[in-house]
Design a protein around this motif. Structure first.
Motif: not given
Length: 213
Positions: A125, A159, A193
């Motif tokens: 992240w 992510a 992601n």
């Protein structure tokens, strides 16, 4: 009798709502999609084109191009990452004649590049720090980018991020999976992601990365 009838009616009304909420978090996803559609930064990174929304989208992390384990005969050391701009695929060489193939988004016209480097850093992240030249370029178009943006569902880096040497380029996630398989980025390699998390878990610092036409 009236009591039983009232109970049956209440059950019929509530059951569909409960079932709908259980379908892969459909309500939460719709809410997230609504917020990301309002984020101008996603549009900026896709050459200013508005992010298209659908009434229902089950998963904003899944690629429209499923990853595949394939036969791979090229002469490359196990662990090597090869990004092919022309077919918009990333190959993670596993050895023994195999590779994992992922769909990616590559640089749009004027931002595509080739070369080789090594993985210098990895982040979960990640924080987004748009380069100064990007902020200046987009400001001329009326798009004001943040100096920095913490990681999260609205962050264009998604992510995970795998940084390439000392360059400004990364292999990173996206919350705009519709861009996968297209040339839409500002030079970075985008992955859905789910896919970038899968690659991230199997890549180490120092891994060789080749970006080719």
């Amino acid at each position: 009798m009236k009591t039983i009838l009232a109970a049956l009616i209440a059950t019929a009304i509530l059951a569909p709502a409960a079932n709908a909420a259980d379908r892969n978090g459909a309500y939460d996803v719709a809410s997230l999609q609504s917020s990301t559609a309002k984020t101008g930064w996603l549009q900026v990174l896709s050459d200013g084109k508005p992010a298209k929304t659908k009434a229902v989208q089950k998963d904003i992390s899944t690629s429209p191009i499923p990853r595949e384990l394939i036969a791979f005969s090229e002469n490359a050391a196990p662990g090597t990452i090869i990004v092919d701009n022309s077919d918009r695929r990333l190959y993670h060489v596993l050895g023994n004649g195999l590779a994992m193939r992922y769909g990616v988004s590559v640089g749009r016209s004027g931002f595509i590049w080739t070369g080789s480097n090594t993985v210098s850093r990895k982040a979960e992240w990640p924080t987004w720090n748009p380069p100064q030249q990007m902020r200046v370029r987009e400001a001329r178009k009326g798009h004001i980018l943040p100096v920095t943006m913490k990681g999260g569902i609205n962050n264009p880096l998604g992510a995970r991020a795998v940084y390439l040497g000392a360059t400004i380029y990364r292999i990173h996630g996206t919350n705009q999976p519709s861009s996968i398989g297209k040339a839409m980025s500002s030079g970075c390699i985008r992955m859905a992601n789910e896919d970038v998390e899968h690659l991230y878990a199997n890549v180490t610092i120092g891994t060789k990365v080749i970006v080719r036409d």
